[in-house]
Design a protein around this motif. Sequence first.
Motif, PDB file in Angstrom:
ATOM      1  N   CYS A 113       0.844  -1.188   0.000  1.00  0.00           N
ATOM      2  CA  CYS A 113       0.000   0.000   0.000  1.00  0.00           C
ATOM      3  C   CYS A 113       0.888   1.251   0.000  1.00  0.00           C
ATOM      4  CB  CYS A 113      -0.899  -0.009   1.230  1.00  0.00           C
ATOM      5  SG  CYS A 113      -1.886   1.491   1.380  1.00  0.00           S
ATOM      6  N   CYS A 116       0.156   3.218   3.598  1.00  0.00           N
ATOM      7  CA  CYS A 116       0.567   2.728   4.923  1.00  0.00           C
ATOM      8  C   CYS A 116       1.600   1.607   4.855  1.00  0.00           C
ATOM      9  CB  CYS A 116      -0.658   2.292   5.732  1.00  0.00           C
ATOM     10  SG  CYS A 116      -1.356   0.724   5.179  1.00  0.00           S
ATOM     11  N   CYS A 132      -6.392  -2.095   0.376  1.00  0.00           N
ATOM     12  CA  CYS A 132      -5.462  -2.303   1.485  1.00  0.00           C
ATOM     13  C   CYS A 132      -6.221  -2.863   2.697  1.00  0.00           C
ATOM     14  CB  CYS A 132      -4.798  -0.985   1.850  1.00  0.00           C
ATOM     15  SG  CYS A 132      -3.772  -1.139   3.322  1.00  0.00           S
ATOM     16  N   CYS A 135      -5.764   0.038   5.749  1.00  0.00           N
ATOM     17  CA  CYS A 135      -6.349   1.392   5.677  1.00  0.00           C
ATOM     18  C   CYS A 135      -7.444   1.521   4.623  1.00  0.00           C
ATOM     19  CB  CYS A 135      -5.251   2.429   5.445  1.00  0.00           C
ATOM     20  SG  CYS A 135      -4.629   2.471   3.761  1.00  0.00           S
TER      21      CYS A 135
HETATM   22 ZN   LIG Z   1      -2.908   0.966   3.442  1.00  0.00          ZN
END
Ligand SMILES: [Zn+2]
Length: 274
Positions: A113, A116, A132, A135
């Motif tokens: 991702c 994050c 993801c 998040c």
């Molecule tokens: Zn993420």
Amino acid sequence: MLEIGTHAHPAPHQDALYILLHKNQVLIESEERFLIPFTGFQPDANMRAVYCGQWLSADNSRQDVFVCRFENMPRGFREIGLRELLFLQNEANYLLLSRAHQLSTWDRDHRFCGRCGTEMRNRHTTEHTKICPTCNLRHYPRISPCIIVSVKKGNKLLLARGTQMQTDMQSNIAGFVEAGETLEQAVAREVQEEVGIQVKNIRYASSQPWSFPHQLMVGFFADYDGGELTPAPGEIEEAAWWDIDNLPNIPSPVTISGQIIRQHALWIQQNPDK
Ligand SMILES: [Zn+2]
């Protein structure tokens, strides 16, 4: 012909067709077979297979198509570039390979991702989206729009040669669309930046995926509106107005550039006073 559709993406299976890539090249077995994706291939556990859609044959049969990418060149194959395949003038196959190449590149380059850093494991089951797990950020295949424009002044066309182009070829002005810009604004800006003139009457012509690695070329026609031709140093080697009856060496008609130059010249021929 490839049908993209919105059906559930299947898992790789024995009866599917496989397009095989090595880095950015397409793998072929022999000259005769290179336009047909491989059958009977089965990716091993370490290999990622990305679903591309269903191939609709002339007899109306359908087969799932996947793309796999080798990091090391396997034995018994030869490789060929997507650009070379474009020049074989089979549009359905070119579009299939472009899509396969773009999806495979997206899969390889979006393993984590971007927000994050979590590893992206699961894919959406009916569309090319990675979500993801931490998040929820969605990652889609990257498509980068570029404009390409043929500009006319009376019965002449603007042709230019970029610093990267071969010396005996003249082509259109082209460039990437900036964030927040309309396609028409990109046309006007690129022409102004690259050759110093203003254009008007900007209208859409056609488009072509240009998967080297993920551009979408959007073609336009435009008319000269003012200014003196001034090639941008370091970008444009030369730029000039060419009479449509005396055009220099221009790109092949398989490319959108070659297509819009020829279409524009024909239009001027048929509408000489406009
Ligand atoms: Zn993420």
